[in-house]
Scaffold this active site. Structure first.
Site, PDB file in Angstrom:
ATOM      1  N   LYS A 146       0.969  -1.165  -0.096  1.00 29.47           N
ATOM      2  CA  LYS A 146       0.151  -0.125  -0.087  1.00 29.47           C
ATOM      3  C   LYS A 146       0.767   1.293  -0.143  1.00 29.47           C
ATOM      4  O   LYS A 146       0.476   2.217  -0.294  1.00 29.47           O
ATOM      5  CB  LYS A 146      -0.902  -0.109   1.175  1.00 29.47           C
ATOM      6  CG  LYS A 146      -1.980  -1.181   1.390  1.00 29.47           C
ATOM      7  CD  LYS A 146      -2.716  -0.972   2.492  1.00 29.47           C
ATOM      8  CE  LYS A 146      -3.733  -2.084   2.335  1.00 29.47           C
ATOM      9  NZ  LYS A 146      -3.585  -3.334   2.747  1.00 29.47           N
TER      10      LYS A 146
HETATM   11  C1  LIG Z   1      -4.296  -4.424   2.504  1.00 30.38           C
HETATM   12  C2  LIG Z   1      -3.726  -5.820   2.309  1.00 30.38           C
HETATM   13  C3  LIG Z   1      -4.398  -6.848   1.604  1.00 30.38           C
HETATM   14  C4  LIG Z   1      -5.697  -6.960   0.971  1.00 30.38           C
HETATM   15  O1  LIG Z   1      -5.723  -5.757  -0.069  1.00 30.38           O
HETATM   16  P1  LIG Z   1      -7.155  -5.321  -0.516  1.00 30.38           P
HETATM   17  O2  LIG Z   1      -6.751  -4.076  -1.572  1.00 30.38           O
HETATM   18  O3  LIG Z   1      -7.839  -4.547   0.774  1.00 30.38           O
HETATM   19  O4  LIG Z   1      -7.878  -6.298  -1.155  1.00 30.38           O
HETATM   20  C5  LIG Z   1      -3.672  -7.961   1.503  1.00 30.38           C
HETATM   21  N1  LIG Z   1      -2.765  -8.211   2.126  1.00 30.38           N
HETATM   22  C6  LIG Z   1      -1.938  -7.217   2.767  1.00 30.38           C
HETATM   23  C7  LIG Z   1      -0.697  -7.651   3.396  1.00 30.38           C
HETATM   24  C8  LIG Z   1      -2.512  -6.193   2.936  1.00 30.38           C
HETATM   25  O5  LIG Z   1      -1.861  -5.220   3.693  1.00 30.38           O
END
Ligand SMILES: *Cc1c(COP(=O)(O)O)cnc(C)c1O
Length: 390
Positions: free
Chosen positions: A7
């Site tokens: 992210k």
């Molecule tokens: C946020 C996250 C996800 C899920 O991603 P989405 O976009 O919410 O579906 C999966 N794995 C990790 C480690 C995350 O931080």
């Protein structure tokens, strides 16, 4: 990125997109970013927005729904415009609370009186999704450059999914021209999406499981609303009906046409914690690689997909986290001792994995905890007012 989350890329860009938009629109209000997090979003958003002029960021996380390292990352956050608060509840409670506050006229008015307005850093914000599309375009280009595929060949993409943001970015990449065969949605024991993609019935009336892949512990995947909007031919009235039904009864069923459209583009699977751990062990035994708990869900679901369909299309698995955020679970999965404290576990994992510990995680050991507040989910609004001094 700075917080060891996929992210990070979007959340490093988002503050610039936001402050630029605000200038362009001539808005003179302070922007208050509200975040509900299942672990990674909160920290990545805090790092992105810390000390960004004209902004304030407040993060809510479920008290028992994030890993020890994720909690440490958030509670030690530096910056003069940040606030972090635990709530007694799960991620869905935090997200629903934030959405309710966002849509409350009373709260919006109160902020406006004080020269402030809300925005979001959750993946309901388009500024989160757009940057992530690049992952899939870039990956495809890399596969071509490496000679793994010919330009024009289709690939499958497997995404460990929670709020349906990252996989939706893959969907957009596909519709912008990246040749994709199947988008494979991988879930943990919170498998509401698996059932939905298989049956067309979304039903959140089921137990919420706290798992070893906490960033996927979600029963209400916000971005699904966007996908269904596209697949229903931009039928906003239909979407309002389904999501109205979701908030009233926790359930909705899509039409046969939409069901078919989903089946054409998506495949879904899930696995529980035991299967996730077994998968981490298999990967470790075969490749000496210590895979994190979220990525392992995707690997397991991919293996099941390949076995069930015999599909041999070149496949990309999105690896979403560093194993060091989940050291205890990863070590337990490969049969190692897990008695040490969190940073003892990190050292142990470093010995086993031979992957250097990311500096930003190692540095947390000696950082002072700044945020210790735990509140009832009903008190989120009061916390916000008090944090903002209004
Ligand atoms: C946020 C996250 C996800 C899920 O991603 P989405 O976009 O919410 O579906 C999966 N794995 C990790 C480690 C995350 O931080």
């Amino acid at each position: 990125g700075p917080t060891c989350a996929f992210k990070d890329m979007a959340l490093q860009i988002l503050p610039y997109l936001l402050t630029t938009s605000i200038k362009k629109l001539g808005v003179d209000k302070k922007v208050v970013i509200l975040v509900a997090t299942s672990g990674d979003t909160g920290k990545a958003a805090l790092e992105g927005f810390k000390d960004v002029e004209g902004t304030e960021i407040l993060v809510f996380y479920p008290e028992d729904g994030v890993s020890a390292m994720q909690k440490k990352q958030m509670t030690t956050q530096e910056g003069g415009n940040v606030g972090v608060c635990a709530i007694k509840g799960n991620f869905d409670d935090a997200q629903t609370g934030v959405k309710t506050i966002f849509t409350s006229k009373e709260t919006a008015d109160k902020l406006a009186e004080n020269g402030m307005m809300f925005s979001s850093a959750n993946s309901i914000n388009w500024g989160r999704l757009a940057p992530q599309i690049i992952y899939y375009v870039s990956t495809y280009a890399q596969l071509v450059a490496d000679g793994e595929i010919e330009l024009g060949d289709k690939i499958n993409i497997v995404v460990p999914t929670g709020n349906f943001g990252n996989i939706l970015a893959g969907y957009y990449a596909k519709h912008m021209g990246v040749p994709v065969n199947k988008l494979i949605c991988a879930s943990n024991a919170n498998n509401v999406l698996t059932d939905f993609i298989k049956t067309g019935i979304y039903d959140r009336n089921r137990p919420f499981h706290t798992t070893i892949s906490p960033s996927m512990d979600i029963l209400i995947s916000s971005n699904l609303e966007r996908l269904l909007y596209h697949l229903s031919g931009s039928d906003d009235a239909q979407i309002r009906e389904w999501f109205g039904s979701l908030s009233k009864t926790g359930r909705y069923e899509v039409t046969d046409e939409v069901k078919k459209a989903i089946a054409d583009e998506f495949y879904a699977g899930c696995c529980d914690d035991e299967q996730t751990k077994a998968c981490i062990k298999e990967i470790y035994d075969e490749y000496s690689y210590t895979c994190d708990t979220h990525t392992a869900v995707a690997v397991k679901v991919y293996k099941d997909y390949a076995a069930a369909t015999g599909d041999e299309t070149k496949t990309v698995i999105a690896s979403t986290a560093s194993p060091y955020k989940f050291s205890g679970s990863v070590l337990a999965a490969i049969g190692k001792d897990t008695n040490a404290d969190e940073f003892g576990l990190v050292d142990e994992l470093a010995e086993v994995s031979k992957i250097p510990v990311p500096a930003s995680l190692a540095a947390l050991k000696d950082k002072e905890v700044r945020f210790t507040k735990v509140i009832d989910k009903a008190d989120m609004k009061d916390y916000i007012y008090s944090a903002l001094g209004i």
